[in-house]
Design a protein around this motif. Sequence first.
Motif, short mmCIF file in Angstrom:
data_model
loop_
_atom_site.label_atom_id
_atom_site.label_comp_id
_atom_site.label_asym_id
_atom_site.label_seq_id
_atom_site.Cartn_x
_atom_site.Cartn_y
_atom_site.Cartn_z
N ARG A 103 0.84 -1.20 0.00
CA ARG A 103 0.00 0.00 0.00
C ARG A 103 0.87 1.25 0.00
NH1 ARG A 103 -1.74 0.46 5.32
NH2 ARG A 103 -3.18 -1.27 5.01
N TYR B 7 1.18 4.01 -2.92
CA TYR B 7 0.78 5.38 -2.60
C TYR B 7 1.91 6.37 -2.86
CZ TYR B 7 -3.47 3.86 -0.06
OH TYR B 7 -4.68 3.34 0.31
N PHE C 120 -7.60 9.12 3.55
CA PHE C 120 -6.70 8.01 3.84
C PHE C 120 -6.04 8.21 5.21
CE2 PHE C 120 -7.16 8.01 -0.73
CZ PHE C 120 -7.24 6.66 -1.03
N ASN D 65 -8.55 7.49 7.93
CA ASN D 65 -8.71 6.05 8.12
C ASN D 65 -7.61 5.49 9.01
OD1 ASN D 65 -10.01 3.43 7.40
ND2 ASN D 65 -8.04 3.03 6.43
N GLN D 66 -6.36 5.90 8.78
CA GLN D 66 -5.27 5.39 9.61
C GLN D 66 -5.40 5.88 11.05
OE1 GLN D 66 -1.07 6.61 9.02
NE2 GLN D 66 -0.62 4.41 8.96
N GLN E 125 -7.91 3.84 12.76
CA GLN E 125 -7.39 2.48 12.93
C GLN E 125 -6.49 2.39 14.16
OE1 GLN E 125 -4.89 1.05 9.68
NE2 GLN E 125 -6.15 -0.79 9.56
N GLU F 160 -8.21 -2.22 6.61
CA GLU F 160 -7.65 -2.55 5.30
C GLU F 160 -8.74 -2.51 4.23
OE1 GLU F 160 -5.01 -3.77 2.24
OE2 GLU F 160 -4.73 -2.80 4.19
N THR G 225 -11.36 -0.70 4.34
CA THR G 225 -11.69 0.71 4.14
C THR G 225 -10.68 1.37 3.21
OG1 THR G 225 -12.66 0.79 6.35
CG2 THR G 225 -12.17 2.90 5.30
N TYR G 226 -9.40 1.00 3.35
CA TYR G 226 -8.39 1.50 2.41
C TYR G 226 -8.76 1.12 0.98
CZ TYR G 226 -4.76 3.01 5.75
OH TYR G 226 -4.03 3.68 6.69
N SER H 19 -9.57 3.53 -1.99
CA SER H 19 -8.77 3.43 -3.20
C SER H 19 -9.65 3.56 -4.43
CB SER H 19 -8.02 2.09 -3.24
OG SER H 19 -7.21 1.99 -4.38
#
Length: 257
Positions: free
Chosen positions: A109, A113, A211, A214-215, A218, A232, A234-235, A239
């Motif tokens: 990832r 990215y 993004f 989201n992290q 998490q 993951e 959600t990533y 994406s």
Amino acid sequence: MSSKDTAAGVTSEALAGLRKWNIGLTVLHAVQGIAIIVLAGGFSIAVTSSYPTGPPGSTIAAPSTLFEVRIGVAVAIFLFLAAADHLLTCTVLRSTYEADLRRGINRFRWIEYSFSSTVMLVLIGFYFGLTGISTVVAVIGANVAMILFGWLQERMNPPGRASTTMMPFWFGTLAGAAPWIAILINLVGTSQVPGFVIGIFVSLLIAFFTFAVNQWLQYRGIGRWSNYAFGEKTYLVLSLVAKSLLAWQIFAGSLAS
């Protein structure tokens, strides 16, 4: 690997579901990339150079064109990079990808990215006048730093940890904000800004930083994000949604231009 050392929610069933998502995203990103190649016109933006003419404080020479970037082709490359990442992680690199997920990390990832998001951010910068080669290099450096801090965030917070550090996350946020501040300076300083350009700035800024949100969710373990497999997935959703939004708005902007 003991259950304590396995990321929460990364079960065989979850991994099978993630593989289906990766297969689907491979197709969807690739199809969009092909569509943009077919639809793209010849619109391009020049990357320029402008060097001092003498000692510090001297007049800067008028900008000259170094090379031109065809926007449609660059957007398609962005989508093809995403497609390649999803393809590799559901085929030849599947075992490594799934082993990494069990350890609470996805190196693929961050590698993808660092390339794809940098391409897109450079294109966004082009639309706001960040076309000087020195500025482009600085934007690339800041964005790659942000992505690598994201990778470090995962490396420093393995499953079974006694505590969580968010230091790499906040360092990455600081690095990632710099290009957007530069874009905002040009946006505010421009006397006439087309409405579609303002729309691009707002929507892409939101999409770009989903993004990071989201992290953060998490690693703060908020709600369903305490499950690494959910984060993951959600990533993967981001994406598709965020990258598609980024790609088509930049492409539409090239047509409007």
